[in-house]
Design a protein around this motif. Structure first.
Motif: not given
Length: 595
Positions: A380-398
């Motif tokens: 679910y971490q495919d959205k940027p946080d307040s720093f613009g960081f995205i942990a997993n751009p692949d979402g459920f494609a990971f």
């Protein structure tokens, strides 16, 4: 009697004082945290409702254990540096182990001063995940930046220090060694995988989250136990000229500086000194994890090998199944032969144990065919946080290819330091480290089992936490490939009339390189239970109390059955997109497509 009352009163006072201090600390940290929006990309039900209160509980326990470590340090008679080569005589061992212990429980190392190594690894569960609701739901533990979280379960510390440096055995065609589920802590430079592993969480964006390893050197230079560090590693350890903005940089979570992994601007000489401090951080933590406080060899099974404990009928039957029909001993080695062997059910190993400190691992890796767990926070971490960081751009494609992703230097892993290994990636896609079976059943004293109906402590098993009890774990090994149990569905979609984890196993996340020595063992329900009984004999603390196992202040769970434990938290897996290109389309390609 009066002395006992005084001691108990003192302990209670310390607990209350620790609770007051941590409440103040959490309040202050929350005030700072409110300056930036909380990162919560999760749909309802992924984060447990009691997450904040449980994090506060664990931090209170962390502070309490840290106070014990401080007392141990203050009572330590300093060692004498003497000899050639120089040796810290008399108390050198205790000094470095105590230093590692202090580091393990120091939450000030993280940018938010709110996450210690122990936040995800507490002693009452053999240094694995200490929050039952997290183990039941989001799987991975939130780090300093709430609510970023990783992708795998928190592995146990005990006996991890005994894993060798990762190597490829050309004769066997197999990898052995390393630390972490994907073996990425190879130990290639320190020649110690456990120490190498300790260098990961402090700068992992999903865990303690420092933006630069120099931040750990900076914070250690400010730590109350700095004198002990200098006693062990030398007075000149912190002769580093840190820039004026170091504190500000090190209070900012990793990911905020983009691809810049060294935002603390040090000279070349100071960067070398800082790296040395970071190596010593790792070696000190390894010293603690190797110590008898953590890797104790004090279980019923150890007493049994010493002829000081007699296994019960069920434990003995479980042991015979473990090294026989269940074939567990082919990977979780007990130092004896596999007997009675599946091909010779009448055989019996009557010899003296070949190894009296067996580690119950082969140090290798295997793909056991776990289904994708849609509760894992990382999806679910495919959205940027307040720093613009995205942990997993692949979402459920990971897809978690484990050792295969590491050999390709893929996302969520580390760079591979050995280019000759890369070509073997397709042969190990989906494989995860064979952890020691020791302490797999350890729980707090007041929650004496991992199994419902309890009172029990909810744990999570395997790398993605899909399995919720030891009964389910053994049942999975036993029936994964039975035709009436295996279904071509994802988790949460078992056919009507079946019960997931009982008579329905969803398809593996990664079908490549499946371990076929398990999956269809023919064990009866009673035999499964007997193997569980044996696994419970591997819990340390039988011959000598396990250090700090008494510090759990949470609540045990009750009710239900071990077979369906955690089923109330199952959620349907969404329709999955194809495996992400940065994982599955990287040469050398998997031997067969990974959906």
């Amino acid at each position: 009697m009066r002395r006992t009352i005084l001691i108990l009163t003192s302990v209670v006072c310390l607990i209350v004082l620790g609770a007051v201090m941590i409440t103040r600390g959490v309040s202050a940290q929350n005030a700072v945290a409110l300056a930036a929006p909380v990162y919560n990309p999760y749909p309802p039900g992924i984060l447990p409702a009691n997450l904040n209160s449980e994090i506060a509980r664990v931090l209170t326990e962390v502070d309490f254990i840290e106070a014990r470590a401080v007392s141990r340090w203050q009572a330590l008679t300093p060692p004498t540096l003497t000899g050639q080569p120089p040796i810290l005589q008399n108390t050198g061992t205790e000094a470095v182990e105590t230093l590692g212990e202090l580091m393990n429980y120091d939450k000030n190392i993280s940018p938010g001063r709110n996450s210690a190594c122990a936040s995800c690894h507490m002693p009452y569960v053999a240094f694995s995940g200490p929050i039952p609701s997290v183990n039941l739901t989001m799987i991975a533990y939130p780090g300093t930046e709430h609510f970023r979280a990783g992708k795998r379960t928190a592995q146990r510390y005990p006996y991890a220090p005994f894993f060798p440096v990762l190597q490829y055995n050309e004769e066997q065609g197999l990898f052995f060694g390393g630390n972490f589920w994907d073996s990425r802590a190879t130990g290639y430079l320190l020649r110690n995988p456990d120490a190498h592993q300790a260098q990961g969480p402090p700068v992992d964006t999903q865990e303690m989250g420092n933006p630069d390893t120099a931040c750990i050197a900076f914070k250690l230079s400010k730590a109350p136990y700095r004198p002990l560090f200098e006693l062990v590693w030398g007075k000149g350890s912190f002769a580093i000229s840190f820039p004026a903005n170091t504190a500000s940089i090190c209070a900012t979570p990793g990911g905020a500086f983009g691809t810049n992994t060294t935002p603390v601007n040090l000279s070349a000489a100071d960067r070398t000194r800082s790296n040395d401090v970071y190596d010593h951080w790792a070696q000190s933590l390894d010293a603690y994890e190797q110590s008898v406080q953590v890797s104790a060899f004090s279980s019923k099974f150890d007493a049994y090998l010493k002829h000081k404990y007699t296994l019960t009928a069920d434990e003995k039957a479980g042991y015979d199944l473990f090294r026989g029909k269940g074939n567990c001993n082919s990977c979780h080695l007990d130092g004896r032969s596999t007997a009675p062997a599946p091909t010779a059910p009448g055989s019996e190993d009557t010899g003296v144990a070949a190894q009296v400190n067996p580690l119950f691992t082969c140090f290798g890796s295997a793909n056991e065919g776990l289904p994708l767990n849609p509760r894992d926070a990382i999806y679910y971490q495919d959205k940027p946080d307040s720093f613009g960081f995205i942990a997993n751009p692949d979402g459920f494609a990971f897809r978690d290819l484990g050792l295969g992703t590491f050999l390709r230097s893929g996302p969520g892993s580390w760079p591979n330091p050995n280019r000759t290994w890369r070509k073997f990636a397709p042969t190990v896609d989906g494989t995860m480290q064979v952890s020691s079976a020791r302490n797999v059943a350890m729980t707090p004293a007041q929650c004496p089992t991992t199994e419902a109906p309890g009172p029990y402590f909810q744990k999570e098993f395997f790398h993605n936490g899909y399995i919720k009890s030891l009964k389910q774990l053994v049942h999975f090994y036993n029936t994964r490939d039975e035709p009436t149990f295996a279904y071509e569905v994802t988790s949460g979609h078992c056919p009507t009339g079946t019960v997931e984890r009982v008579n329905c196993w969803p398809r593996p996340e990664v079908k490549n390189n499946l371990d076929m020595t398990t999956g269809k063992l023919g064990l009866t329900d009673q035999e499964e239970n007997q193997i569980v009984a044996f696994l419970q004999t591997l819990t340390d603390g039988y011959t000598t109390p396990y250090k700090n196992r008494d510090t759990f202040t949470g609540t045990c769970m009750r009710g239900g059955s071990a077979s369906t434990q955690g089923n109330e938290s199952l959620i349907p897996t969404p329709e999955l997109p194809p495996c992400a290109k940065d994982i599955c389309d990287v040469p050398p390609l998997p031997t067969k497509p990974i959906p």
